[in-house]
Design a protein around this motif. Structure first.
Motif, PDB file in Angstrom:
ATOM      1  N   THR A  96      85.451  59.175  20.608  1.00 35.99           N
ATOM      2  CA  THR A  96      85.987  58.647  21.416  1.00 35.99           C
ATOM      3  C   THR A  96      86.828  57.996  21.320  1.00 35.99           C
ATOM      4  O   THR A  96      87.224  57.195  21.008  1.00 35.99           O
ATOM      5  CB  THR A  96      85.123  58.014  22.311  1.00 35.99           C
ATOM      6  N   VAL A  97      87.832  57.668  22.688  1.00 35.16           N
ATOM      7  CA  VAL A  97      88.630  56.490  22.824  1.00 35.16           C
ATOM      8  C   VAL A  97      87.973  55.074  21.848  1.00 35.16           C
ATOM      9  O   VAL A  97      88.601  54.045  20.845  1.00 35.16           O
ATOM     10  CB  VAL A  97      89.090  56.234  23.795  1.00 35.16           C
ATOM     11  N   GLU A  98      86.711  54.769  22.503  1.00 35.28           N
ATOM     12  CA  GLU A  98      86.022  53.771  21.946  1.00 35.28           C
ATOM     13  C   GLU A  98      86.187  53.773  19.882  1.00 35.28           C
ATOM     14  O   GLU A  98      86.084  53.195  19.970  1.00 35.28           O
ATOM     15  CB  GLU A  98      84.912  53.323  22.385  1.00 35.28           C
ATOM     16  N   ILE A 118      93.748  44.089  25.029  1.00 37.99           N
ATOM     17  CA  ILE A 118      94.729  45.839  24.954  1.00 37.99           C
ATOM     18  C   ILE A 118      94.039  46.532  26.175  1.00 37.99           C
ATOM     19  O   ILE A 118      95.207  47.234  26.834  1.00 37.99           O
ATOM     20  CB  ILE A 118      93.855  46.959  24.080  1.00 37.99           C
ATOM     21  N   PHE A 119      92.949  46.064  26.812  1.00 38.33           N
ATOM     22  CA  PHE A 119      93.116  46.943  28.161  1.00 38.33           C
ATOM     23  C   PHE A 119      94.050  45.877  29.088  1.00 38.33           C
ATOM     24  O   PHE A 119      94.404  46.444  29.341  1.00 38.33           O
ATOM     25  CB  PHE A 119      91.107  46.342  28.620  1.00 38.33           C
ATOM     26  N   ALA A 120      94.297  44.946  29.641  1.00 40.13           N
ATOM     27  CA  ALA A 120      95.121  44.000  30.110  1.00 40.13           C
ATOM     28  C   ALA A 120      96.982  45.050  29.617  1.00 40.13           C
ATOM     29  O   ALA A 120      97.185  45.469  30.706  1.00 40.13           O
ATOM     30  CB  ALA A 120      95.312  43.316  29.479  1.00 40.13           C
ATOM     31  N   ALA A 121      96.724  45.597  28.548  1.00 41.46           N
ATOM     32  CA  ALA A 121      97.939  46.167  28.332  1.00 41.46           C
ATOM     33  C   ALA A 121      98.512  47.791  28.651  1.00 41.46           C
ATOM     34  O   ALA A 121      99.221  48.276  28.860  1.00 41.46           O
ATOM     35  CB  ALA A 121      98.567  45.686  26.907  1.00 41.46           C
ATOM     36  N   PHE A 122      96.982  48.303  28.014  1.00 39.79           N
ATOM     37  CA  PHE A 122      96.816  49.473  28.556  1.00 39.79           C
ATOM     38  C   PHE A 122      96.227  50.328  29.691  1.00 39.79           C
ATOM     39  O   PHE A 122      94.156  49.899  29.042  1.00 39.79           O
ATOM     40  CB  PHE A 122      96.624  50.414  26.775  1.00 39.79           C
ATOM     41  N   PRO A 123      95.750  49.841  30.649  1.00 39.75           N
ATOM     42  CA  PRO A 123      94.703  50.083  31.235  1.00 39.75           C
ATOM     43  C   PRO A 123      93.705  51.500  31.014  1.00 39.75           C
ATOM     44  O   PRO A 123      92.524  51.216  31.725  1.00 39.75           O
ATOM     45  CB  PRO A 123      95.142  50.152  33.137  1.00 39.75           C
ATOM     46  N   PRO A 124      94.649  52.566  31.282  1.00 40.54           N
ATOM     47  CA  PRO A 124      94.197  53.587  30.988  1.00 40.54           C
ATOM     48  C   PRO A 124      93.431  53.316  29.719  1.00 40.54           C
ATOM     49  O   PRO A 124      91.841  54.141  29.656  1.00 40.54           O
ATOM     50  CB  PRO A 124      95.129  54.619  31.120  1.00 40.54           C
ATOM     51  N   LEU A 125      92.940  52.677  28.711  1.00 41.13           N
ATOM     52  CA  LEU A 125      92.678  52.557  27.719  1.00 41.13           C
ATOM     53  C   LEU A 125      91.043  52.352  28.572  1.00 41.13           C
ATOM     54  O   LEU A 125      89.567  52.718  27.385  1.00 41.13           O
ATOM     55  CB  LEU A 125      93.184  52.481  26.754  1.00 41.13           C
ATOM     56  N   MET A 143      99.782  55.170  24.196  1.00 43.48           N
ATOM     57  CA  MET A 143      98.930  54.124  23.799  1.00 43.48           C
ATOM     58  C   MET A 143      98.187  53.729  23.347  1.00 43.48           C
ATOM     59  O   MET A 143      97.530  52.493  22.707  1.00 43.48           O
ATOM     60  CB  MET A 143      98.325  53.594  25.439  1.00 43.48           C
ATOM     61  N   LEU A 144      96.556  54.388  22.631  1.00 42.95           N
ATOM     62  CA  LEU A 144      95.340  54.866  22.068  1.00 42.95           C
ATOM     63  C   LEU A 144      95.960  54.681  20.359  1.00 42.95           C
ATOM     64  O   LEU A 144      95.488  54.064  19.898  1.00 42.95           O
ATOM     65  CB  LEU A 144      95.007  55.905  22.131  1.00 42.95           C
ATOM     66  N   SER A 145      97.078  55.449  20.356  1.00 39.76           N
ATOM     67  CA  SER A 145      97.571  55.120  18.736  1.00 39.76           C
ATOM     68  C   SER A 145      97.986  53.371  18.514  1.00 39.76           C
ATOM     69  O   SER A 145      97.792  53.114  17.635  1.00 39.76           O
ATOM     70  CB  SER A 145      99.136  56.254  18.908  1.00 39.76           C
TER      71      SER A 145
ATOM     72  N   ALA B   4      99.999  59.801  35.826  1.00 40.74           N
ATOM     73  CA  ALA B   4      99.231  58.787  36.597  1.00 40.74           C
ATOM     74  C   ALA B   4      97.917  58.265  35.497  1.00 40.74           C
ATOM     75  O   ALA B   4      96.877  58.739  35.582  1.00 40.74           O
ATOM     76  CB  ALA B   4      99.048  59.475  37.649  1.00 40.74           C
ATOM     77  N   PRO B   5      98.508  57.496  35.011  1.00 44.25           N
ATOM     78  CA  PRO B   5      97.127  57.248  33.738  1.00 44.25           C
ATOM     79  C   PRO B   5      95.986  56.268  34.486  1.00 44.25           C
ATOM     80  O   PRO B   5      95.249  56.753  33.488  1.00 44.25           O
ATOM     81  CB  PRO B   5      97.595  56.053  32.639  1.00 44.25           C
ATOM     82  N   ASP B   6      95.830  55.596  35.639  1.00 48.21           N
ATOM     83  CA  ASP B   6      94.918  55.622  36.276  1.00 48.21           C
ATOM     84  C   ASP B   6      93.980  55.841  36.584  1.00 48.21           C
ATOM     85  O   ASP B   6      93.092  55.915  37.345  1.00 48.21           O
ATOM     86  CB  ASP B   6      94.844  53.807  36.796  1.00 48.21           C
TER      87      ASP B   6
END
Ligand SMILES: Nc1ncnc2c1ncn2[C@@H]1O[C@H](COP(=O)(O)OP(=O)(O)OP(=O)(O)O)[C@@H](O)[C@H]1O
Ligand SMILES: [Mg+2]
Lengths: 240, 343
Positions: A96-98, A118-125, A143-145, B4-6
């Protein structure tokens, strides 16, 4: 403490029978962004892989933070404080991402404060935190990388084409995240084909051709000199 | 690629079949069992055969689990894995026979204590043997498949000959501990106690492995390493050390499988591990190289096929598992639960 975090002196490396790096000389200053530029296939990725120890330097010396790391194992180099974002992103898609992030925090736990940054920089994570990383889109994987490299403070970040194949909207997310890293005083060696990104982030630049560094200097100097760009990389800012 | 990442995609448009896709391998086992029920017709025969099949499958899984991880993690093909099965069986059985008064007593506690000590001894010896095997035989041939095949086969022969030197060339017959003999009757079917125990042990090993692989950092490293070892090292982990650990654990599990198999057959031979390897390799291949879950499902399927077909059509028993492998590889060429390889 020297003001250079990484030095390559006459580094040569082979892939199979091919002589790819033919004597790379490179100095990466501390606390700044150094762009590693050049046409496709000149050896930028190979240079990063050699710094990381995935490839053995057949000749030459790699110095990191005052130590000779030429003969060190990859894992030892990482533990000395090098964070690596490979060109293919190196995501563990079955995790998982986590779990990807937890693994990236080598020395222990992923701090909540760090995770929130990190969430603030990359919200999709945040959205996909418990999803398998393999289900992420290309941009989300990128982003995850990068987020993995940011899971802990590193002395040096090696980042290989973070904007490769990304839509403009996501490129600006990347640039903002990297700028934040830079503003925090990080030392970064960044490979980038997108010249606008290079100009926006780079303090210094080194240009490769045929397995060697053929020019190095200030990024602004390169950015302002279309003729120099044309000569070194066969591109110019005109029309970019 | 999504811009659309979100946005979270919904499952609404995904067909029922596609949604079941990930679960398909898990459904194979109950499907086979159900199929067996209709083919066999008799409830009691079916129950007996199914328990026997699951017991066999669990034992093969225990033997195969280490091998699949060893392959997945370092791309190492170990034809010598069967050596650990044989050594485990000999050490384990000898230990239990040496504790004859415990094994022979009509006390479940004493019997299990004897078997437990036998298992412990077997796993200890095969673990150490695995460590030596990795050091001496495997390490010099990292990355060279042909050499791995040749030298690990050589290692297997050497170990088998050492067994012959110590225990003699003849097969050794023996009886199970007192309380593990015989069967219980359930719904008119005779279910051998030992087989029920084997199922429980195999299940426990599977659950424990899954917990370690999913819930611990070392498990995460192993799973990540199977997919992309280079990246695991680039994060700062010494994959070589992890591999040695996995190799030792896998060897010890093969040793456990050997003890279990020995007591199942009530006879041990130096070549018993080698004989099992055909089935073990089939299981590893149909499960998907590097996948513990795949090996588990594959092992149960192999056990079921073997037992049902032996009952229904004894002549076809020999080829049933090859046929199973062929069918599964036609369905999923990488095995049922392939591990994504980033290279
Ligand atoms: N596995 C390989 N086998 C043979 N040649 C290789 C291999 N990998 C890379 N090369 C060659 O090494 C050279 C340098 O490759 P490298 O990936 O370092 O280039 P790069 O500067 O990162 O290019 P790009 O901008 O396209 O990413 C190329 O000419 C490439 O063809
Ligand atoms: Mg590249």
């Amino acid at each position: 403490m020297s003001d250079t975090i990484l030095t390559l002196t006459g580094v040569q490396a082979d892939i199979a029978q091919y002589h790819i790096l033919q004597g790379v000389d490179l100095a990466v200053p501390r606390g700044a962004v150094t762009m590693l530029l050049g046409r496709n296939g000149v050896g930028k990725t190979t240079t990063l892989r050699t710094i990381m120890g995935h490839l053995v330097a057949r000749q030459g010396v790699i110095g990191f933070d005052g130590m000779d790391i030429t003969a060190r194992a990859t894992s030892a180099r990482a533990r000395l404080g090098i964070g690596y974002v490979p060109e293919n992103m190196g995501i563990f898609s079955d995790l998982t991402v986590e779990e990807n992030m937890v693994l990236a925090a080598v020395s222990g736990r992923l701090l909540a404060e760090r995770r929130d940054r990190i969430f603030a920089a990359f919200p999709p994570l945040r959205t996909f935190w418990t999803s398998d990383a393999g289900t992420l889109s290309g941009g989300q994987k990128q982003m995850l990388s990068i987020a993995r490299a940011m899971a802990e403070d590193r002395k040096l970040y090696l980042i290989d084409e973070p904007t490769k194949g990304l839509a403009p909207a996501i490129i600006s997310t990347m640039v903002a995240a990297l700028r934040e890293l830079k503003d925090g005083g990080a030392s970064i060696l960044l490979v980038e084909q997108n010249f606008a990104v290079a100009r926006a982030l780079g303090d210094h630049a080194a240009v490769m051709d045929d397995g060697r560094i053929v020019w190095s200097g200030e990024m602004s100097e390169l950015a302002d000199d279309a003729g120099l760009q044309e000569r070194l990389m066969g591109l110019s800012m005109e029309g970019k | 690629m999504s811009d659309a990442p979100d946005h979270r995609p919904t499952m609404a448009a995904v067909s029922f079949g596609a949604r079941l896709d990930w679960a398909a391998p898990w459904l194979m086992v109950p499907a086979l069992i159900l199929l067996g029920f209709f083919a066999i017709g008799s409830m009691s025969s079916w129950l007996t055969l199914t328990v026997s099949a699951l017991a066999m499958g669990m034992m093969i899984f225990v033997m195969a689990s280490g091998l699949t991880l060893v392959f997945g993690l370092m791309d190492v093909i170990n034809f010598g894995h069967g050596a650990f099965v044989s050594v485990g069986a000999f050490v384990g059985v000898s230990t239990v026979l040496a504790l004859g008064h415990w094994a022979g007593a009509p006390s479940l506690v004493l019997n299990l204590l004897a078997v437990g000590l036998g298992v412990l001894a077997a796993m200890l010896v095969t673990g150490v043997l695995g460590w030596i095997f990795e050091r001496v035989i495997i390490r010099p041939v990292y990355g060279a498949h042909l050499k791995q095949i040749l030298i690990t086969m050589g290692g297997l022969i050497v170990v088998e000959q050492v067994i012959v030197m110590i225990w003699g060339p003849d097969e050794i017959f023996f009886a199970r501990p007192e309380t593990l003999k015989g069967a219980i009757t359930f719904a008119g079917a005779a279910l051998e106690k030992y087989r029920l125990l084997a199922v429980a042990v195999g299940l426990a090993v599977f659950v424990a492995m899954r917990l370690v692989l999913r819930r611990t950092r070392i498990g995460l490293i192993v799973r990540a390493g199977v997919e992309n070892g280079e990246m695991v090292e680039a994060l700062g982990y010494r994959l070589g050390m992890v591999f040695v650990g996995v190799f030792i654990a896998g060897s010890a599990l093969a040793g456990l499988g050997g003890v279990m198999w020995g007591f199942y057959q009530e006879v041990i031979t130096a070549g018993m591990g080698e004989d099992m390897m055909v089935l073990v390799f089939i299981v590893v291949i149909i499960g998907g190289l590097g996948s513990v879950e795949g090996a588990f499902i594959g092992a149960l399927m192999v056990g079921l096929m073997q037992n049902y077909i032996a009952f229904l059509e004894p002549k076809a028993a020999l080829i049933s598992n090859i046929a199973l492998m062929t069918a599964i590889l036609m369905w999923r060429p990488q095995g049922m639960m392939p591990v994504v390889k980033a290279k």
